[in-house]
Write a protein that holds these residues in place. Structure first.
Motif, PDB file in Angstrom:
ATOM      1  N   ALA A  81       7.109  15.677 149.133  1.00 20.22           N
ATOM      2  CA  ALA A  81       6.601  16.028 150.467  1.00 20.22           C
ATOM      3  C   ALA A  81       7.138  15.070 151.518  1.00 20.22           C
ATOM      4  O   ALA A  81       7.478  15.490 152.637  1.00 20.22           O
ATOM      5  N   GLN A  82       7.246  13.787 151.171  1.00 21.34           N
ATOM      6  CA  GLN A  82       7.776  12.809 152.122  1.00 21.34           C
ATOM      7  C   GLN A  82       9.230  13.120 152.462  1.00 21.34           C
ATOM      8  O   GLN A  82       9.653  13.031 153.621  1.00 21.34           O
ATOM      9  N   GLY A  83      10.008  13.503 151.448  1.00 17.60           N
ATOM     10  CA  GLY A  83      11.397  13.859 151.699  1.00 17.60           C
ATOM     11  C   GLY A  83      11.519  15.069 152.615  1.00 17.60           C
ATOM     12  O   GLY A  83      12.368  15.106 153.509  1.00 17.60           O
ATOM     13  N   VAL A  84      10.668  16.072 152.400  1.00 19.88           N
ATOM     14  CA  VAL A  84      10.658  17.245 153.278  1.00 19.88           C
ATOM     15  C   VAL A  84      10.314  16.823 154.702  1.00 19.88           C
ATOM     16  O   VAL A  84      10.959  17.246 155.672  1.00 19.88           O
ATOM     17  N   GLU A  85       9.302  15.979 154.830  1.00 19.95           N
ATOM     18  CA  GLU A  85       8.839  15.563 156.160  1.00 19.95           C
ATOM     19  C   GLU A  85       9.923  14.775 156.901  1.00 19.95           C
ATOM     20  O   GLU A  85      10.181  14.993 158.085  1.00 19.95           O
ATOM     21  N   TYR A  86      10.578  13.843 156.196  1.00 16.49           N
ATOM     22  CA  TYR A  86      11.641  13.040 156.817  1.00 16.49           C
ATOM     23  C   TYR A  86      12.759  13.930 157.351  1.00 16.49           C
ATOM     24  O   TYR A  86      13.211  13.784 158.488  1.00 16.49           O
ATOM     25  N   GLU A  87      13.231  14.846 156.505  1.00 11.62           N
ATOM     26  CA  GLU A  87      14.356  15.686 156.899  1.00 11.62           C
ATOM     27  C   GLU A  87      13.951  16.686 157.976  1.00 11.62           C
ATOM     28  O   GLU A  87      14.730  16.975 158.894  1.00 11.62           O
ATOM     29  N   ALA A  88      12.730  17.215 157.877  1.00 14.67           N
ATOM     30  CA  ALA A  88      12.255  18.160 158.892  1.00 14.67           C
ATOM     31  C   ALA A  88      12.162  17.482 160.253  1.00 14.67           C
ATOM     32  O   ALA A  88      12.564  18.048 161.276  1.00 14.67           O
ATOM     33  N   GLY A 310      13.192  16.800 148.201  1.00 18.41           N
ATOM     34  CA  GLY A 310      12.609  17.301 149.445  1.00 18.41           C
ATOM     35  C   GLY A 310      13.626  17.362 150.565  1.00 18.41           C
ATOM     36  O   GLY A 310      13.695  18.349 151.314  1.00 18.41           O
ATOM     37  N   ARG A 311      14.423  16.308 150.705  1.00 21.49           N
ATOM     38  CA  ARG A 311      15.448  16.280 151.756  1.00 21.49           C
ATOM     39  C   ARG A 311      16.488  17.382 151.529  1.00 21.49           C
ATOM     40  O   ARG A 311      16.892  18.083 152.458  1.00 21.49           O
ATOM     41  N   THR A 312      16.920  17.529 150.282  1.00 21.16           N
ATOM     42  CA  THR A 312      17.925  18.544 149.957  1.00 21.16           C
ATOM     43  C   THR A 312      17.403  19.941 150.254  1.00 21.16           C
ATOM     44  O   THR A 312      18.130  20.798 150.773  1.00 21.16           O
ATOM     45  N   ALA A 313      16.147  20.177 149.929  1.00 21.08           N
ATOM     46  CA  ALA A 313      15.552  21.488 150.182  1.00 21.08           C
ATOM     47  C   ALA A 313      15.640  21.864 151.652  1.00 21.08           C
ATOM     48  O   ALA A 313      16.014  22.987 152.015  1.00 21.08           O
ATOM     49  N   VAL A 314      15.306  20.916 152.534  1.00 20.79           N
ATOM     50  CA  VAL A 314      15.336  21.195 153.970  1.00 20.79           C
ATOM     51  C   VAL A 314      16.766  21.358 154.457  1.00 20.79           C
ATOM     52  O   VAL A 314      17.077  22.275 155.231  1.00 20.79           O
ATOM     53  N   ARG A 315      17.650  20.467 154.020  1.00 22.28           N
ATOM     54  CA  ARG A 315      19.050  20.555 154.461  1.00 22.28           C
ATOM     55  C   ARG A 315      19.659  21.907 154.112  1.00 22.28           C
ATOM     56  O   ARG A 315      20.342  22.524 154.931  1.00 22.28           O
ATOM     57  N   LEU A 316      19.423  22.364 152.902  1.00 23.71           N
ATOM     58  CA  LEU A 316      20.036  23.619 152.462  1.00 23.71           C
ATOM     59  C   LEU A 316      19.382  24.831 153.116  1.00 23.71           C
ATOM     60  O   LEU A 316      20.062  25.783 153.506  1.00 23.71           O
ATOM     61  N   ALA A 317      18.061  24.800 153.240  1.00 26.41           N
ATOM     62  CA  ALA A 317      17.356  25.965 153.791  1.00 26.41           C
ATOM     63  C   ALA A 317      17.599  26.128 155.287  1.00 26.41           C
ATOM     64  O   ALA A 317      17.570  27.253 155.798  1.00 26.41           O
ATOM     65  N   LEU A 318      17.836  25.020 155.996  1.00 25.55           N
ATOM     66  CA  LEU A 318      17.986  25.086 157.451  1.00 25.55           C
ATOM     67  C   LEU A 318      19.437  24.967 157.921  1.00 25.55           C
ATOM     68  O   LEU A 318      19.672  24.804 159.116  1.00 25.55           O
ATOM     69  N   ARG A 319      20.382  25.052 156.995  1.00 22.66           N
ATOM     70  CA  ARG A 319      21.776  24.983 157.446  1.00 22.66           C
ATOM     71  C   ARG A 319      22.120  26.247 158.236  1.00 22.66           C
ATOM     72  O   ARG A 319      21.400  27.247 158.183  1.00 22.66           O
ATOM     73  N   ASP A 320      23.210  26.196 158.955  1.00 21.69           N
ATOM     74  CA  ASP A 320      23.560  27.271 159.886  1.00 21.69           C
ATOM     75  C   ASP A 320      23.671  28.633 159.212  1.00 21.69           C
ATOM     76  O   ASP A 320      23.270  29.649 159.773  1.00 21.69           O
ATOM     77  N   ASP A 321      24.231  28.678 158.023  1.00 23.29           N
ATOM     78  CA  ASP A 321      24.389  29.952 157.334  1.00 23.29           C
ATOM     79  C   ASP A 321      23.801  29.828 155.926  1.00 23.29           C
ATOM     80  O   ASP A 321      24.530  29.669 154.936  1.00 23.29           O
ATOM     81  N   PRO A 322      22.452  29.886 155.801  1.00 16.65           N
ATOM     82  CA  PRO A 322      21.818  29.666 154.501  1.00 16.65           C
ATOM     83  C   PRO A 322      22.035  30.788 153.505  1.00 16.65           C
ATOM     84  O   PRO A 322      21.829  30.616 152.309  1.00 16.65           O
ATOM     85  N   HIS A 329      20.235  24.516 142.875  1.00 16.98           N
ATOM     86  CA  HIS A 329      20.907  23.221 142.990  1.00 16.98           C
ATOM     87  C   HIS A 329      20.230  22.240 142.040  1.00 16.98           C
ATOM     88  O   HIS A 329      19.013  22.030 142.111  1.00 16.98           O
ATOM     89  N   LEU A 330      21.023  21.638 141.156  1.00 12.33           N
ATOM     90  CA  LEU A 330      20.503  20.751 140.127  1.00 12.33           C
ATOM     91  C   LEU A 330      20.843  19.306 140.475  1.00 12.33           C
ATOM     92  O   LEU A 330      22.010  18.963 140.661  1.00 12.33           O
ATOM     93  N   LEU A 331      19.814  18.451 140.544  1.00 11.58           N
ATOM     94  CA  LEU A 331      19.998  17.025 140.778  1.00 11.58           C
ATOM     95  C   LEU A 331      19.851  16.273 139.457  1.00 11.58           C
ATOM     96  O   LEU A 331      19.098  16.692 138.566  1.00 11.58           O
TER      97      LEU A 331
END
Length: 345
Positions: A81-88, A310-322, A329-331
């Motif tokens: 959740a913190q990663g999502v919040e930071y990136e958002a 969390g950060r990756t989720a936001v970056r990928l979902a909100l990119r210009d052409d998702p 995506h496997l980490l």
């Protein structure tokens, strides 16, 4: 703190129309400097709060992302959740964190509410029992959100069926368990107990699969894979280990705890019975929660990139052409070696 102030009252106070107040607050149309100043003064004086639902309907509300998790007391959940919040925040969005307590009905209500409120993405965090009901539920969520321009994101959860428009960000859970079991085997251990299971839960089952696969690859028979106890918290770890020790079955030299909280509880039970880590029993965990480094001795464990998920989720979902197709995506994970593993006594 009385009754809610209306936009009409703000307009009357500022001596402008309600439409002018709306334009000033949304920033959607130019207004004169004088009118803007009067509106903002009236808003402050009257402590006016904008109706978020109305703004969402008008398409002028602040964009939001949402995280749904079982609880916020688990370090893994809170780090995602913190990663999502930071990136958002970095992308100018507000972040909502909601807890479900593991209740599927509550989860469904929250997804529906967030869909109605126009959240750009809804992130579901944590393992689940992967069955037909789960797969159908994820498909419904993904399709309902996609219909309003939103996106379902699963972090550390089983992927839905192919073709379901969801983003899946996961970590290699089984490989982490395989690697850390191999670490014990390389140290000479052959009698390793897996402590703490969540029957049917994808997180637990993947770790047990990795544990058993490592035993097999080192030439051990299937019965060497011994799983005892249930639960993923400190209390359950203590009770499971205490029960095992009181049974008198001390035919093991190492313990693979289902997660670091279970390991902390197990270590307490071992001390109660006069056993030390790692001189008598070696102990490993999973997650690399803060407790792992705070224990004495420090706990050897598997690091999960929870915040990065969390950060990756936001970056990928909100990119210009998702895109609109399912993505996965496997980490990776890695072992953090501390002092809780030694040679067999």
């Amino acid at each position: 703190m009385g009754e809610r102030v209306t936009i009409q009252e703000v307009a009357q106070r500022a001596q402008v129309s309600a439409a002018t107040v709306s334009r000033v607050l949304s920033g959607s149309h130019p207004t004169s400097a004088g009118a803007r100043a009067r509106v903002l003064r009236a808003v402050k004086d009257l402590d006016y709060v904008v109706n978020a639902h109305a703004r969402a309907l008008a398409g002028t509300g602040r964009k939001t992302v949402a995280v749904l998790t079982r609880n916020v007391t688990s370090p893994f959940f809170s780090q995602v959740a913190q990663g999502v919040e930071y990136e958002a925040t970095a992308r100018g969005r507000l972040c909502m964190v909601c807890t479900t307590g593991g209740d599927n009905a509550r989860e469904h209500e929250m997804v529906q509410m967030l869909r109605e409120q126009g959240a750009e993405m809804v992130v579901l965090v944590g393992g689940a029992v992967e069955n037909d009901e789960y797969r159908e539920r994820m498909a419904r969520y993904a399709q309902a959100l996609a219909a309003v321009g939103s996106r379902l994101v699963l972090c550390g959860r089983p992927a839905p069926p192919p073709g379901v428009p969801a983003l899946v960000v996961e970590y290699d859970n089984e490989a982490g368990a395989y690697g850390i079991t191999s670490h014990l085997l390389t140290a000479g251990h052959r009698r390793i107990v897996f402590l703490g299971q969540l029957p049917g839960n994808s997180t637990s089952e993947d770790r047990i699969t990795g544990y058993r696969r490592a035993l097999f690859d080192f030439g051990l028979p299937p019965e060497a894979g011994r799983v005892v106890g249930t639960g993923f918290n400190k209390r359950q770890g203590y009770e499971s280990m205490n029960t095992l020790l009181e049974s008198g079955e001390l035919d093991f030299t190492a313990v693979f705890a289902g997660d670091d909280e279970v390991a902390a509880g197990a270590m307490k039970a071992l001390r109660k019975h006069g056993l030390t880590v790692p001189d008598d029993i070696s102990l490993i965990g999973y997650n690399d929660d803060p407790v792992a480094d705070d224990l004495t001795p420090g706990l050897t464990t598997v690091h999960i990139p929870a915040e990065e998920m969390g950060r990756t989720a936001v970056r990928l979902a909100l990119r210009d052409d998702p895109g609109s197709e399912q993505e996965r995506h496997l980490l990776g994970t890695h072992i953090v070696v501390r002092e809780s593993v030694g040679r067999p006594a």
